[in-house]
Design a protein around this motif. Structure first.
Motif, PDB file in Angstrom:
ATOM      1  N   LEU A  99     -32.259  40.713  68.837  1.00 55.56           N
ATOM      2  CA  LEU A  99     -31.325  41.235  69.827  1.00 55.56           C
ATOM      3  C   LEU A  99     -30.974  42.692  69.542  1.00 55.56           C
ATOM      4  O   LEU A  99     -30.891  43.522  70.454  1.00 55.56           O
ATOM      5  N   ALA A 100     -30.759  42.997  68.266  1.00 52.18           N
ATOM      6  CA  ALA A 100     -30.464  44.386  67.900  1.00 52.18           C
ATOM      7  C   ALA A 100     -31.636  45.292  68.245  1.00 52.18           C
ATOM      8  O   ALA A 100     -31.459  46.409  68.758  1.00 52.18           O
ATOM      9  N   ALA A 101     -32.848  44.818  67.967  1.00 53.60           N
ATOM     10  CA  ALA A 101     -34.044  45.613  68.274  1.00 53.60           C
ATOM     11  C   ALA A 101     -34.193  45.822  69.774  1.00 53.60           C
ATOM     12  O   ALA A 101     -34.552  46.913  70.233  1.00 53.60           O
ATOM     13  N   ASP A 102     -33.904  44.784  70.549  1.00 62.96           N
ATOM     14  CA  ASP A 102     -33.999  44.891  71.996  1.00 62.96           C
ATOM     15  C   ASP A 102     -33.002  45.912  72.531  1.00 62.96           C
ATOM     16  O   ASP A 102     -33.328  46.740  73.394  1.00 62.96           O
ATOM     17  N   TYR A 103     -31.787  45.862  71.994  1.00 60.43           N
ATOM     18  CA  TYR A 103     -30.780  46.814  72.442  1.00 60.43           C
ATOM     19  C   TYR A 103     -31.177  48.246  72.081  1.00 60.43           C
ATOM     20  O   TYR A 103     -31.116  49.163  72.906  1.00 60.43           O
ATOM     21  N   ALA A 104     -31.612  48.435  70.827  1.00 65.57           N
ATOM     22  CA  ALA A 104     -31.974  49.779  70.381  1.00 65.57           C
ATOM     23  C   ALA A 104     -33.140  50.327  71.194  1.00 65.57           C
ATOM     24  O   ALA A 104     -33.133  51.492  71.618  1.00 65.57           O
ATOM     25  N   ARG A 105     -34.135  49.483  71.439  1.00 67.90           N
ATOM     26  CA  ARG A 105     -35.300  49.917  72.217  1.00 67.90           C
ATOM     27  C   ARG A 105     -34.904  50.277  73.648  1.00 67.90           C
ATOM     28  O   ARG A 105     -35.335  51.307  74.193  1.00 67.90           O
ATOM     29  N   LEU A 138     -27.568  56.299  66.985  1.00 65.00           N
ATOM     30  CA  LEU A 138     -27.351  54.882  66.723  1.00 65.00           C
ATOM     31  C   LEU A 138     -27.943  54.567  65.359  1.00 65.00           C
ATOM     32  O   LEU A 138     -29.114  54.859  65.099  1.00 65.00           O
ATOM     33  N   VAL A 139     -27.132  54.015  64.476  1.00 66.44           N
ATOM     34  CA  VAL A 139     -27.594  53.548  63.165  1.00 66.44           C
ATOM     35  C   VAL A 139     -27.508  52.028  63.157  1.00 66.44           C
ATOM     36  O   VAL A 139     -26.432  51.463  63.354  1.00 66.44           O
ATOM     37  N   VAL A 140     -28.640  51.366  62.971  1.00 70.27           N
ATOM     38  CA  VAL A 140     -28.681  49.903  62.876  1.00 70.27           C
ATOM     39  C   VAL A 140     -28.809  49.527  61.408  1.00 70.27           C
ATOM     40  O   VAL A 140     -29.762  49.947  60.730  1.00 70.27           O
ATOM     41  N   LEU A 141     -27.835  48.776  60.908  1.00 70.28           N
ATOM     42  CA  LEU A 141     -27.871  48.262  59.531  1.00 70.28           C
ATOM     43  C   LEU A 141     -28.196  46.773  59.627  1.00 70.28           C
ATOM     44  O   LEU A 141     -27.340  45.949  59.926  1.00 70.28           O
ATOM     45  N   ASP A 142     -29.447  46.456  59.382  1.00 68.05           N
ATOM     46  CA  ASP A 142     -29.931  45.091  59.587  1.00 68.05           C
ATOM     47  C   ASP A 142     -29.802  44.258  58.317  1.00 68.05           C
ATOM     48  O   ASP A 142     -30.057  44.744  57.208  1.00 68.05           O
ATOM     49  N   ASP A 143     -29.391  43.008  58.492  1.00 64.61           N
ATOM     50  CA  ASP A 143     -29.373  42.020  57.415  1.00 64.61           C
ATOM     51  C   ASP A 143     -28.439  42.422  56.269  1.00 64.61           C
ATOM     52  O   ASP A 143     -28.803  42.357  55.093  1.00 64.61           O
ATOM     53  N   VAL A 144     -27.217  42.817  56.598  1.00 65.87           N
ATOM     54  CA  VAL A 144     -26.216  43.135  55.575  1.00 65.87           C
ATOM     55  C   VAL A 144     -25.777  41.830  54.912  1.00 65.87           C
ATOM     56  O   VAL A 144     -25.325  40.900  55.579  1.00 65.87           O
ATOM     57  N   THR A 145     -25.918  41.777  53.600  1.00 70.13           N
ATOM     58  CA  THR A 145     -25.586  40.560  52.857  1.00 70.13           C
ATOM     59  C   THR A 145     -24.142  40.564  52.400  1.00 70.13           C
ATOM     60  O   THR A 145     -23.399  39.607  52.624  1.00 70.13           O
ATOM     61  N   ASP A 146     -23.738  41.647  51.747  1.00 65.77           N
ATOM     62  CA  ASP A 146     -22.372  41.765  51.233  1.00 65.77           C
ATOM     63  C   ASP A 146     -21.814  43.113  51.671  1.00 65.77           C
ATOM     64  O   ASP A 146     -22.269  44.161  51.195  1.00 65.77           O
ATOM     65  N   PRO A 147     -20.825  43.127  52.550  1.00 66.69           N
ATOM     66  CA  PRO A 147     -20.292  44.398  53.054  1.00 66.69           C
ATOM     67  C   PRO A 147     -19.764  45.308  51.956  1.00 66.69           C
ATOM     68  O   PRO A 147     -19.832  46.538  52.082  1.00 66.69           O
ATOM     69  N   THR A 148     -19.262  44.730  50.863  1.00 64.08           N
ATOM     70  CA  THR A 148     -18.714  45.572  49.784  1.00 64.08           C
ATOM     71  C   THR A 148     -19.805  46.398  49.109  1.00 64.08           C
ATOM     72  O   THR A 148     -19.517  47.424  48.493  1.00 64.08           O
ATOM     73  N   ASP A 149     -21.075  45.953  49.212  1.00 58.95           N
ATOM     74  CA  ASP A 149     -22.172  46.733  48.640  1.00 58.95           C
ATOM     75  C   ASP A 149     -22.299  48.092  49.311  1.00 58.95           C
ATOM     76  O   ASP A 149     -22.842  49.034  48.719  1.00 58.95           O
ATOM     77  N   LEU A 150     -21.821  48.187  50.561  1.00 62.79           N
ATOM     78  CA  LEU A 150     -22.012  49.412  51.335  1.00 62.79           C
ATOM     79  C   LEU A 150     -20.767  50.293  51.355  1.00 62.79           C
ATOM     80  O   LEU A 150     -20.680  51.209  52.175  1.00 62.79           O
ATOM     81  N   ASN A 151     -19.819  50.019  50.478  1.00 67.09           N
ATOM     82  CA  ASN A 151     -18.649  50.893  50.390  1.00 67.09           C
ATOM     83  C   ASN A 151     -19.100  52.326  50.102  1.00 67.09           C
ATOM     84  O   ASN A 151     -19.863  52.574  49.167  1.00 67.09           O
ATOM     85  N   GLY A 152     -18.643  53.260  50.917  1.00 66.77           N
ATOM     86  CA  GLY A 152     -19.059  54.648  50.793  1.00 66.77           C
ATOM     87  C   GLY A 152     -20.360  54.957  51.495  1.00 66.77           C
ATOM     88  O   GLY A 152     -20.814  56.104  51.490  1.00 66.77           O
ATOM     89  N   ALA A 205     -17.060  57.241  61.862  1.00 66.31           N
ATOM     90  CA  ALA A 205     -16.661  57.069  63.257  1.00 66.31           C
ATOM     91  C   ALA A 205     -16.962  58.357  64.016  1.00 66.31           C
ATOM     92  O   ALA A 205     -16.736  59.454  63.503  1.00 66.31           O
ATOM     93  N   SER A 206     -17.486  58.211  65.207  1.00 65.47           N
ATOM     94  CA  SER A 206     -17.849  59.389  65.998  1.00 65.47           C
ATOM     95  C   SER A 206     -17.790  59.037  67.473  1.00 65.47           C
ATOM     96  O   SER A 206     -18.204  57.945  67.866  1.00 65.47           O
ATOM     97  N   PRO A 207     -17.299  59.954  68.303  1.00 67.37           N
ATOM     98  CA  PRO A 207     -17.271  59.680  69.748  1.00 67.37           C
ATOM     99  C   PRO A 207     -18.666  59.655  70.365  1.00 67.37           C
ATOM    100  O   PRO A 207     -18.837  59.174  71.491  1.00 67.37           O
ATOM    101  N   HIS A 208     -19.660  60.171  69.616  1.00 65.92           N
ATOM    102  CA  HIS A 208     -21.008  60.251  70.175  1.00 65.92           C
ATOM    103  C   HIS A 208     -21.997  59.338  69.453  1.00 65.92           C
ATOM    104  O   HIS A 208     -23.166  59.281  69.841  1.00 65.92           O
ATOM    105  N   GLY A 209     -21.540  58.642  68.413  1.00 69.40           N
ATOM    106  CA  GLY A 209     -22.441  57.784  67.652  1.00 69.40           C
ATOM    107  C   GLY A 209     -21.897  56.379  67.551  1.00 69.40           C
ATOM    108  O   GLY A 209     -20.711  56.122  67.773  1.00 69.40           O
ATOM    109  N   ARG A 210     -22.758  55.449  67.228  1.00 69.58           N
ATOM    110  CA  ARG A 210     -22.334  54.063  67.065  1.00 69.58           C
ATOM    111  C   ARG A 210     -23.186  53.390  65.997  1.00 69.58           C
ATOM    112  O   ARG A 210     -24.311  53.809  65.719  1.00 69.58           O
ATOM    113  N   THR A 211     -22.614  52.351  65.422  1.00 67.26           N
ATOM    114  CA  THR A 211     -23.268  51.585  64.368  1.00 67.26           C
ATOM    115  C   THR A 211     -23.409  50.141  64.818  1.00 67.26           C
ATOM    116  O   THR A 211     -22.467  49.563  65.367  1.00 67.26           O
TER     117      THR A 211
END
Length: 519
Positions: free
Chosen positions: A38-44, A108-122, A127-133
């Motif tokens: 679904l993420a790939a379909d949206y991004a494409r 658009l930044v797609v972060l696929d298959d995040v296992t533990d959100p704390t791993d990505l601290n930093g 946040a941006s009015p022109h970008g999305r995650t």
């Protein structure tokens, strides 16, 4: 529950694209429901519609993988120095920050298959009015910031529509009541439905007959493995995968699909380089499962991948050789669960051998190196015990060296810190593999800017090598040489000549990598 499939149709603009909406979206759900698709379909769709200037897709299973993805984006978009990946990753995140009086960049930044959100601290995009995650994950807790969209199973209507459309595209028409009953048998799991459709098309049998096969196979699986399956899946779904593997094994080259899937079951679900699965150890594994005494060729190994792709057990895309094979984690788990403990450990070591052979001595292709590290991480997570029996496998050292050569010296230091602790615990403090890990740890401490710390670590290591291995041992001499360099504060590391009997070989970066006999 908000359903993304609805959002991606009539409500897609309001939910995921609108400039006045929340810009962090999290697609959460159990395995097999199609979050990544679904993420790939949206991004494409967004890219083709001209709604994006920059699209970055990162398989973000851990912090190292996320940082590597950002660094690669910085190299390709900003022209950052590929030798300093940590600086490049920070530069890319800074570039995403909104800036006054600058031309807006829609990203658009797609972060696929995040296992533990704390791993990505930093490491979360700003946040941006022109970008999305857009994030995909199995986690559904408060640790993930952003608008949570739960992706569930198909409804009865969606299941029937999917099966009808998929079969209809191949001019296959089945009674609606049989397709509805089949969907019910499979629990409306999208992944299992795709397997069933592929089987019906390939084998040319009717849905009713397939349901009978499912029932028989499900009963036999329940007798053999009555424990609960991962992610709450049913034995019927596992039966669908089992039947598909049987079918793939009958396709040319006969008998190679199952052993190929066994290898893939230990590697990264998000992309396996084809060179791993066509390496000498992989071909030897396939040959052992062949009924005729003829060695399997690389072309036949690719043929086995095509057979698995034909039955929707893997996605095989030769056009992207570094991520040529993708396989769902549920299929990987179901495949590993059919192995005995001895088979599991032997396959894990074989897979590690294949990774080792596929790893280039000099890493010129950063994308390949990143893929090899991701696959080593997946193998370690799946079968760590086997990688220390009877000793620490070479691939564990290659992964750490690769991190350092990619400019991720902090990650390399952390890797060898863990490896030193693990080898010490499993093999003993005086085991040669533990001493080799300590040598690498000291080297990357120095490369990280701590020359005094590197020298102190090497001084302690030298004392232990003299006690355990003797003063004339090649590894002892190499440690003495490295100590002399770091005592002088010099970071120029030249390879140290070693005789063939050495337990590890030097590299141009000055770290140490174990040797293993060529299969």
């Amino acid at each position: 529950m908000v359903r993304l499939r609805e959002a991606l149709t009539g409500g897609r603009a309001a939910v995921l694209v609108g400039q006045d909406t929340v810009h962090g979206q999290v697609l959460a759900g159990m395995g097999g429901v199609g979050k990544t698709q679904l993420a790939a379909d949206y991004a494409r769709t967004a890219l083709q519609a001209g709604e994006l200037d920059v699209l970055v897709w990162i398989t973000a299973g851990n912090a190292t993988a996320a940082a590597s993805g950002y660094a690669q984006a910085a190299v390709e978009i900003l022209g950052a120095d590929p030798a300093d990946r940590e600086t490049a990753a920070r530069a890319f995140l800074a570039w995403l920050e909104p800036k006054a009086n600058a031309t807006p960049c829609r990203w658009l930044v797609v972060l696929d298959d995040v296992t533990d959100p704390t791993d990505l601290n930093g490491l979360w995009p700003p946040a941006s009015p022109h970008g999305r995650t857009l994030v995909t994950t199995r986690r559904q807790d408060a640790a993930l910031a952003g608008h949570l969209i739960k992706v569930g199973l198909f409804t009865e209507a969606e299941s029937l529509a999917y099966l009808t459309a998929t079969l209809g595209a191949r001019k296959r028409h089945e009674p609606g009541e049989q397709l509805a009953a089949l969907a019910q048998d499979l629990g409306h799991l999208p992944l299992a439905l795709s397997q069933a459709a592929a089987y019906l098309i390939d084998a040319g049998i009717r849905a009713g007959a397939y349901r009978g096969m499912l029932a028989d196979r499900s009963a036999s699986l329940t007798d053999a493995a009555p424990e609960v399956l991962p992610d709450g899946q049913t034995q019927t779904a596992a039966a669908a995968w089992s039947l598909s593997v049987d079918r793939a094994d009958t396709l040319r080259p006969v008998g190679l699909a199952r052993p190929m899937l066994q290898l893939a079951a230990f590697l990264s679900p998000n992309g396996i380089p084809e060179t791993i699965l066509t390496s000498a150890p992989a071909l030897a594994h396939l040959t052992r499962h062949r009924k005729t005494p003829v060695s399997v060729t690389a072309d036949e190994a690719v043929g086995a991948m095509r057979a698995l792709d034909r039955l929707s057990l893997i996605d095989h895309t030769p056009a992207t050789p570094h991520q040529a094979v993708r396989v769902h984690q549920l299929i990987q788990r179901a495949t590993r669960d059919t192995l005995t403990p001895d088979q599991h450990d032997h396959l894990a070591r074989t897979t590690a051998d294949a990774l080792t052979i596929a790893w280039p001595a000099i890493e010129r292709d950063t994308e390949l190196a990143q893929a090899l590290r991701a696959n080593t991480t997946a193998l370690t997570r799946t079968a760590e015990d086997a990688l220390y029996q009877p000793d620490a496998h070479t691939v564990l050292y290659l992964a750490g060296r690769s991190l350092g050569q990619a400019g991720q010296v902090t990650a390399a230091t952390a890797h060898f810190q863990r490896l030193t602790e693990t080898t010490g615990h499993r093999l003993g403090r005086d085991h040669p593999d533990t001493l080799t890990a300590r040598h690498n740890l000291a080297h990357w401490q120095g490369e990280a800017g701590n020359a005094a710390g590197a020298a102190a670590s090497l001084e302690q290591l030298l004392a232990d090598r003299l006690r355990v291995q003797g003063e004339d041992d090649p590894d002892t001499l190499a440690t003495r040489n490295s100590l002399a360099r770091w005592r002088g504060g010099r970071r120029e590391m030249r390879p140290v000549p070693q005789p063939p009997s050495s337990s590890c070989w030097p590299t141009s970066c000055g770290c140490r990598v174990k040797t293993t006999p060529t299969p």
